[in-house]
Design a protein around this motif. Sequence first.
Motif, PDB file in Angstrom:
ATOM      1  N   LEU A 116       0.842  -1.200   0.000  1.00  0.00           N
ATOM      2  CA  LEU A 116       0.000   0.000   0.000  1.00  0.00           C
ATOM      3  C   LEU A 116       0.877   1.250   0.000  1.00  0.00           C
ATOM      4  N   LYS A 117       1.928   1.262   0.825  1.00  0.00           N
ATOM      5  CA  LYS A 117       2.831   2.405   0.866  1.00  0.00           C
ATOM      6  C   LYS A 117       3.565   2.592  -0.455  1.00  0.00           C
ATOM      7  N   ASP A 122      -3.529  -2.764  -6.180  1.00  0.00           N
ATOM      8  CA  ASP A 122      -4.177  -4.042  -6.503  1.00  0.00           C
ATOM      9  C   ASP A 122      -3.571  -5.188  -5.698  1.00  0.00           C
ATOM     10  N   GLU A 123      -2.244  -5.229  -5.619  1.00  0.00           N
ATOM     11  CA  GLU A 123      -1.567  -6.293  -4.878  1.00  0.00           C
ATOM     12  C   GLU A 123      -1.863  -6.180  -3.391  1.00  0.00           C
ATOM     13  N   ALA A 124      -1.891  -4.955  -2.893  1.00  0.00           N
ATOM     14  CA  ALA A 124      -2.203  -4.745  -1.471  1.00  0.00           C
ATOM     15  C   ALA A 124      -3.618  -5.216  -1.160  1.00  0.00           C
ATOM     16  N   ALA A 125      -4.566  -4.862  -2.026  1.00  0.00           N
ATOM     17  CA  ALA A 125      -5.969  -5.271  -1.822  1.00  0.00           C
ATOM     18  C   ALA A 125      -6.099  -6.789  -1.805  1.00  0.00           C
ATOM     19  N   SER A 126      -5.334  -7.444  -2.678  1.00  0.00           N
ATOM     20  CA  SER A 126      -5.361  -8.912  -2.730  1.00  0.00           C
ATOM     21  C   SER A 126      -4.914  -9.510  -1.399  1.00  0.00           C
ATOM     22  N   ASP A 127      -3.845  -8.951  -0.804  1.00  0.00           N
ATOM     23  CA  ASP A 127      -3.379  -9.457   0.490  1.00  0.00           C
ATOM     24  C   ASP A 127      -4.416  -9.245   1.580  1.00  0.00           C
ATOM     25  N   PHE A 128      -5.038  -8.073   1.602  1.00  0.00           N
ATOM     26  CA  PHE A 128      -6.042  -7.796   2.635  1.00  0.00           C
ATOM     27  C   PHE A 128      -7.257  -8.728   2.488  1.00  0.00           C
TER      28      PHE A 128
END
Length: 504
Positions: A116-117, A122-128
Motif C-alpha cells: 500500500l505504501k 491491486d496487490e495490497a488489496a489482494s493481500d487484505f
Amino acid sequence: MVSIEHVAHKILTYVPYVLVLFDMRYEGVHCGREAGVDNHMEMGKKLLAAGQLADALSHFHAAVDGDPKNYLAYYRRATVYLAMGKSKSALPDLSRVIELKPDFTSARLQRGNLLLKQGKLDEAASDFQNVLKAHPSEKESSEAQSQLTKSDELQRLVAQAKSSYNSKDYIGAASLLDTIIDTCVWDITSREMRADCFIQMGETGKAISDLKAASKLKNDNTQAFYQLSTIYYHLGDHEMSLAEVRECLKLDPDHKQCYSHYKQVKKLNKQIRSAEELIHEQRYDDAVSKYEAVMTTEPNVPQFTFLAKERICHALTHGQLTAKAISVCSEVLRSEPHNVNVLKDRAKAYIQEGLYEDAIKDYENASQHSENDRQIKEGLEEAQRLLKQSKKRDYYKILGVKRTAQKKEIIKAYRKLAQQWHPDNFQDPEEKKKAEQKFIDIAQAKEVLTDPEMRNKYDHGEDPMDPESQQGHRGGQHFHGGFQNFQGFNPFGSGPFNFKFNFN
C-alpha cells in the motif's frame, strides 16, 4: 588359507555396525544444526527486544542460512528490517514467509501494508482480502478491512488525479496526489506526477523534493536525476545541476539527454569557477571577460545572465572602473532592488566617484536587509565621514582626480592646474588674488595626496592642512598667513620655487 565364506561372514557381521555409526553421525549433524538455528532465533529475539537491531539481524541471517525453510526466521528478519527502515529488504522476506506458510495472516497483513505504501494498490488489496478469508483474529480482521477500504478509496483518487493531470488541471491533480502520497509514501509514480505538476505550477522547490525522493525509491531512476539537473540549471545553480547529471551518468553513461546536458553544464561551471578564481586573484578585467563569456554560453537562462552581471558589477568596482560599475550595478538593482551584495558594491563605487550621498543611501538600504553586516556598517560610517569632509575641502575634487588615483596621476593633474592658476598669469588684482587662493589649494591638495601618511589620514577623516587639527602638524603652517609667505613645489620641475610678484 582363509575361505571366501569366512570373509563374507566377517563383512556381514561388520556392516550393521557401520550403518549404525553412519546413522548416528547423520542424526548428530541434524540435531546440531537444529540446535544452532534455535540458538540464533533465541538470541535474535532477545537482541531485537533490546533494540540492538544490527546484532539481531546477524543472528536471523544465520538462522535463515541454517534452515532456509524456517518461515519464522524470515518473518523475524523482516521485522528487524522494518525496524531499521529497510522496507525494500523486508518485502522479499515477507513474500517468502507467505510462500512457506500461506495461512500466516500477520505476514500477509504486513506485506499488504508495505505494498500500500508503495502504491501497488491491486496487490495490497489482494493481500487484505486473503487475510479476511483466512479467519484471522478480531484485531487482524479489523485492520485488514480498514486497509482494504483505504485501498479502494486510493484507487478512486488515483484515477481522478490522472484525469486532472491529463486535462492540465495541475493544481487539482497536485491536491489529489497530496492525499494519495500521505498514505502511499513510497509511490514513485505519484511522486513523479506531482513533481511535474509542481514544475508546471512554478513551484520548483516542491518538485525538487519529490524528485529527490523518487531518485532514492528507484535504484536506476535516471529520469529523476535528469529532471533534477535541469531544474537546478534553470534556477541558476550550476553546481547542483552538475552533481545531479553526474548521478544520471553513473547509472547510464550512454544516456543521451544526460550526456548532452552534462557537456553544457560542465562548460558553464568551468567558466564560472574560472571567473571566481580571477576575482580572488584580483584580475578583475579578466574576470569581467570570463563572465561575459558565461552570458554567451547560456543566453537563455536569466539567472545566469543575472549572476554574471552581479559579479561583473563586483569586479568593475574593485577594478576601479567605477563609472561603468555604477551602470552595471544599477542595471542589476532594477531587477532586484534589495540585493545586498550589489548595493554594497555600488555604494563603494559611489564613494570612489565622490558621490557620498548616493553611497549613504545604498548602505542604508542594504542595512535594512542585513542588519549585522560589518562591511555595511563600516562603509556607511566611511561615506558619512567623507561627506562631512567634502563639505570642507575635498582635495580630490580640487585636483579633479578619483579617490583611487595613483601618485603619477595626482602629480600630472597638479602640474596642469598649477600652470593654469599660477598667479603670475593674472594681472588684474582681483583675479590675481583669486588665483593665489586657488594655487594654494592646488598645492595643498598635491602635498597631502602625494604623501602616503597624510593621504591616509585625510582618507580617514582628518585634514592635515587644517590649522585646527591637532593631527596635521606637517603642512598646516606651510600656507598659514597668506600667499606671500608660500613656498611650495615647482609645477614645472622637481625643485622648490618662490613666488615673486610685482605690486607696482
